[in-house]
Design an enzyme around this catalytic site. Structure first.
Site, PDB file in Angstrom:
ATOM      1  CG  ASP A  13      -2.055  -1.136   1.102  1.00 29.75           C
ATOM      2  OD1 ASP A  13      -2.069  -1.423   0.191  1.00 29.75           O
ATOM      3  OD2 ASP A  13      -2.556  -1.828   2.433  1.00 29.75           O
ATOM      4  CE  LYS A  16       2.510  -2.653  -4.012  1.00 27.74           C
ATOM      5  NZ  LYS A  16       2.263  -2.509  -2.942  1.00 27.74           N
ATOM      6  N   GLY A  40      -4.383  -4.696  -3.707  1.00 27.51           N
ATOM      7  CA  GLY A  40      -5.773  -3.360  -3.860  1.00 27.51           C
ATOM      8  C   GLY A  40      -5.164  -1.994  -4.167  1.00 27.51           C
ATOM      9  CG  HIS A  41      -3.000  -1.631  -7.537  1.00 27.74           C
ATOM     10  ND1 HIS A  41      -1.946  -1.794  -5.802  1.00 27.74           N
ATOM     11  CD2 HIS A  41      -2.717  -2.542  -7.573  1.00 27.74           C
ATOM     12  CE1 HIS A  41      -1.275  -3.092  -6.354  1.00 27.74           C
ATOM     13  NE2 HIS A  41      -1.901  -3.951  -6.937  1.00 27.74           N
ATOM     14  CD  GLN A 222       0.944  -9.265  -2.776  1.00 29.32           C
ATOM     15  OE1 GLN A 222       1.021  -9.749  -3.527  1.00 29.32           O
ATOM     16  NE2 GLN A 222      -0.640  -9.011  -2.283  1.00 29.32           N
TER      17      GLN A 222
HETATM   18  P1  GDP Z   1      -0.475   0.129  -3.443  1.00 31.52           P
HETATM   19  O1  GDP Z   1      -1.077  -1.719  -2.744  1.00 31.52           O
HETATM   20  O2  GDP Z   1       0.645   0.246  -2.702  1.00 31.52           O
HETATM   21  O3  GDP Z   1      -1.159   0.730  -5.516  1.00 31.52           O
HETATM   22  O4  GDP Z   1      -1.121   1.578  -3.036  1.00 31.52           O
HETATM   23  P2  GDP Z   1      -2.619   1.629  -2.084  1.00 31.52           P
HETATM   24  O5  GDP Z   1      -3.593   2.062  -3.832  1.00 31.52           O
HETATM   25  O6  GDP Z   1      -3.523   0.266  -1.740  1.00 31.52           O
HETATM   26  O7  GDP Z   1      -2.248   2.261  -1.186  1.00 31.52           O
HETATM   27  C1  GDP Z   1      -2.180   3.719  -1.445  1.00 31.52           C
HETATM   28  C2  GDP Z   1      -3.465   5.029  -1.147  1.00 31.52           C
HETATM   29  O8  GDP Z   1      -2.523   6.718  -1.353  1.00 31.52           O
HETATM   30  C3  GDP Z   1      -4.264   5.044  -2.211  1.00 31.52           C
HETATM   31  O9  GDP Z   1      -5.443   5.162  -1.970  1.00 31.52           O
HETATM   32  C4  GDP Z   1      -3.328   5.976  -2.946  1.00 31.52           C
HETATM   33  O10 GDP Z   1      -4.869   6.375  -4.072  1.00 31.52           O
HETATM   34  C5  GDP Z   1      -3.166   7.053  -1.890  1.00 31.52           C
HETATM   35  N1  GDP Z   1      -2.086   7.360  -2.692  1.00 31.52           N
HETATM   36  C6  GDP Z   1      -1.152   7.358  -3.506  1.00 31.52           C
HETATM   37  N2  GDP Z   1      -0.173   8.702  -3.296  1.00 31.52           N
HETATM   38  C7  GDP Z   1      -0.333   9.324  -2.839  1.00 31.52           C
HETATM   39  C8  GDP Z   1      -0.065  10.541  -2.049  1.00 31.52           C
HETATM   40  O11 GDP Z   1       1.197  10.924  -2.614  1.00 31.52           O
HETATM   41  N3  GDP Z   1      -0.387  11.189  -1.622  1.00 31.52           N
HETATM   42  C9  GDP Z   1      -1.859  10.867  -1.034  1.00 31.52           C
HETATM   43  N4  GDP Z   1      -2.368  11.818   0.120  1.00 31.52           N
HETATM   44  N5  GDP Z   1      -2.199   9.776  -1.301  1.00 31.52           N
HETATM   45  C10 GDP Z   1      -1.257   8.977  -2.282  1.00 31.52           C
HETATM   46  P1  IMO Z   2      -1.399  -4.642  -2.104  1.00 32.76           P
HETATM   47  O1  IMO Z   2      -0.272  -4.801  -3.165  1.00 32.76           O
HETATM   48  C1  IMO Z   2      -1.186  -4.789   2.060  1.00 32.76           C
HETATM   49  C2  IMO Z   2      -0.704  -8.915   3.781  1.00 32.76           C
HETATM   50  C3  IMO Z   2      -1.887  -9.115   4.674  1.00 32.76           C
HETATM   51  C4  IMO Z   2      -1.634 -10.104   5.384  1.00 32.76           C
HETATM   52  C5  IMO Z   2      -0.150 -10.778   4.909  1.00 32.76           C
HETATM   53  C6  IMO Z   2      -1.100 -12.121   4.401  1.00 32.76           C
HETATM   54  O2  IMO Z   2      -2.285  -3.562  -2.672  1.00 32.76           O
HETATM   55  O3  IMO Z   2      -0.165  -3.681  -1.415  1.00 32.76           O
HETATM   56  P2  IMO Z   2      -2.382 -12.636   2.088  1.00 32.76           P
HETATM   57  O4  IMO Z   2      -3.773 -12.385   1.940  1.00 32.76           O
HETATM   58  O5  IMO Z   2      -1.740 -12.070   1.186  1.00 32.76           O
HETATM   59  O6  IMO Z   2      -2.224 -14.790   2.125  1.00 32.76           O
HETATM   60  O7  IMO Z   2      -1.868 -12.445   3.526  1.00 32.76           O
HETATM   61  O8  IMO Z   2      -0.179  -9.915   3.443  1.00 32.76           O
HETATM   62  N1  IMO Z   2      -1.389  -8.017   2.082  1.00 32.76           N
HETATM   63  C7  IMO Z   2      -0.532  -6.719   2.062  1.00 32.76           C
HETATM   64  N2  IMO Z   2      -1.014  -5.705   3.040  1.00 32.76           N
HETATM   65  N3  IMO Z   2      -1.097  -4.423   1.254  1.00 32.76           N
HETATM   66  C8  IMO Z   2      -1.274  -5.656   0.391  1.00 32.76           C
HETATM   67  O9  IMO Z   2      -1.238  -5.515  -1.333  1.00 32.76           O
HETATM   68  C9  IMO Z   2      -1.216  -7.431   0.373  1.00 32.76           C
HETATM   69  N4  IMO Z   2      -1.323  -8.345   0.273  1.00 32.76           N
HETATM   70  C10 IMO Z   2      -0.554  -8.937   1.318  1.00 32.76           C
HETATM   71  O10 IMO Z   2      -2.811  -8.126   5.022  1.00 32.76           O
HETATM   72  O11 IMO Z   2      -0.669  -9.130   6.587  1.00 32.76           O
HETATM   73 MG    MG Z   3      -3.217  -1.770  -1.705  1.00 32.75          MG
END
Ligand code: GDP
Ligand code: IMO
Ligand code: MG
Length: 427
Positions: A13, A16, A40-41, A222
């Site tokens: 999170d 990415k 989840g992105h 991840q």
């Molecule tokens: P990922 O799993 O690495 O793709 O990240 P996620 O999308 O799960 O979580 C990142 C969250 O931060 C999302 O809600 C993005 O919209 C948000 N985000 C990404 N870059 C920035 C940033 O530079 N500033 C802020 N405030 N939010 C951001």
């Molecule tokens: P993105 O791509 C954050 C964490 C789960 C748990 C551990 C194992 O959005 O960054 P799993 O279901 O993979 O067997 O769970 O890994 N986890 C993540 N945490 N971002 C993710 O993906 C994750 N995918 C799995 O919360 O701790």
């Molecule tokens: Mg994510």
């Protein structure tokens, strides 16, 4: 090939999706190489927000996208996601998306086993309950169903029987009903014709791209601290998330994965259980979570929040193979009077500059902090280095120094365009 591989350098999170979407403007193909719909992105483009899970983030920019063989694919979840983004105006057709024929499938029995274990465990992992771990177990156990099997329906009953025999033993142990093989066969037969047009060869696609001189972006899910080998075992996911996996999980030479960009959040978050040395279970953590909207995209769980841990990121840059980083969510630190950065750990009176491999030791680490002055100005929405306050620049420079990797990109809001390129990762 001037390719780029993107991986998460903390616990996931990091943003990415946002960075891959931004970079994919300059690539011709985007490839997922591990993980599944545990990812989840969130991608924000103007007033539109896309939530992606299995689909490579390149689909938002209409780039040819590949779900590589290293990914475990839940067919129902994939079809739902295609329908969902379709309703949001993104048509994901077989001319856009290829699903590797040798990718293994996540089935309802995997999700069920994941949930049964989490519910019964004294020490939970805190998985996403998407069946990812059990699906990878079956892959390694050589009894998984693969995408290609959906094109050979006659072969399915015997494969389902072999898989069910294994799962029924486990299910009986949990006092759970045995696998309904007939229902599984029927539902696979239902999705098979819908997925069949997408099923193709990841390695051949990528070989073709290489011959044509196309730029490819490899998309990790991840992050390195969740890597099955290099992460905080056993509180990890079930795949390798390091850059090396891009080659194995897509079918290319390790030499062709290009520059490795680690995505790093300006502070630290973690979802699920496990050690987290800089966690702030106080108003600092609350403030980071509130300002950063730190709720999981997949499960909606509140993310645990803490200060930036330079020890961890220095290590993940080494084990992950990171050449440079994209530092995200700098804006979330706006307004903090002081900002702490963990520079080493104390363990039983000794100083450590690395994360020990033992989980109980990891849980006992005391972070040693350096305190930096914050900034009262806003960085939110900044699109150039010149717009950044002096103390924000000092923070970025100190992070670079501590982790031993340069900042290539900076992100200052969820929006695609609020991104600062410090150096071009494609060259
Ligand atoms: P990922 O799993 O690495 O793709 O990240 P996620 O999308 O799960 O979580 C990142 C969250 O931060 C999302 O809600 C993005 O919209 C948000 N985000 C990404 N870059 C920035 C940033 O530079 N500033 C802020 N405030 N939010 C951001
Ligand atoms: P993105 O791509 C954050 C964490 C789960 C748990 C551990 C194992 O959005 O960054 P799993 O279901 O993979 O067997 O769970 O890994 N986890 C993540 N945490 N971002 C993710 O993906 C994750 N995918 C799995 O919360 O701790
Ligand atoms: Mg994510």
């Amino acid at each position: 090939m001037a390719n780029v591989t993107v991986i998460g350098a903390q616990w996931g999170d990091e943003g990415k999706g946002k960075i891959i979407d931004w970079l994919s403007n300059r690539a011709e193909m985007v490839v997922r190489f591990q993980g599944g719909n545990n990812a989840g992105h969130t991608i924000v483009v103007g007033d539109k927000t896309y939530k992606l899970s299995l689909l490579p983030s390149g689909v938002v920019q209409g780039k040819r996208s590949i779900i590589g063989n290293g990914v475990v694919v839940d067919p129902w979840s994939l079809l739902d996601e295609i329908a969902r983004v379709g309703a949001a105006g993104l048509a994901v057709t077989p001319s856009l998306l290829v699903l590797a024929e040798n990718a293994c499938l996540v089935l309802p029995l995997h999700r069920e086993l994941d949930a049964m274990r989490e519910e019964a465990a004294a020490q939970k992992i805190g998985t996403t309950k998407r069946g990812i771990g059990p699906a990878y177990e079956d892959k390694v156990g050589r009894r998984a169903l693969r995408a290609i099997d959906l094109k050979d329906l006659a072969s399915l009953p015997a494969k389902i029987e072999k898989l069910s025999a294994h799962h029924n033993v486990l299910r009986r142990g949990f006092g759970h009903a045995e696998v309904d093989a007939a229902a599984l066969l029927a539902s696979l037969k239902e999705v098979a014709p819908k997925l069949a047009p997408f099923i193709g060869s990841s390695w051949r696609e990528l070989h073709g791209a290489k011959l044509a001189g196309k730029r490819v972006l490899f998309e990790g899910a991840q992050a390195v601290l969740l890597d099955i080998d290099h992460g905080t075992y056993p509180f990890v996911t079930s795949s390798n998330t390091v850059a090396g996996q891009a080659a194995a999980g897509a079918g290319v030479s390790p030499r062709d994965i290009g520059t490795v960009l680690g995505i790093v959040k300006s502070y630290t978050t973690r979802v699920g259980e496990g050690p987290f040395p800089t966690e702030q279970k106080n108003e600092v953590g609350e403030k980071l979570g509130e300002r950063g909207h730190e709720f999981g995209t997949v499960t909606g769980r509140k993310r645990r929040c803490g200060w930036f841990d330079a020890v961890l990121v220095r290590q993940t840059c080494i084990t992950g193979g990171v050449d440079g980083i994209a530092l995200t969510k700098l804006d979330v630190l706006d307004g903090f009077k002081q900002i702490k950065v963990c520079t080493s750990y104390r363990l039983d009176g000794q100083m450590l500059d690395y994360l020990p491999a033992d989980a109980t030791q990891q849980a006992r680490l005391e972070p040693v902090y350096e305190t930096l002055d914050g900034w009262s100005e806003t960085t939110a929405g900044a699109r150039s280095w010149a717009q950044l306050p002096a103390n924000a620049i000092k923070y970025v420079r100190r992070v670079e120094e501590l982790i031993g990797a340069p900042v290539a990109l900076l992100s200052t809001s969820p929006d695609r365009d609020d991104t600062i390129m410090v150096r071009d990762p494609f060259v």
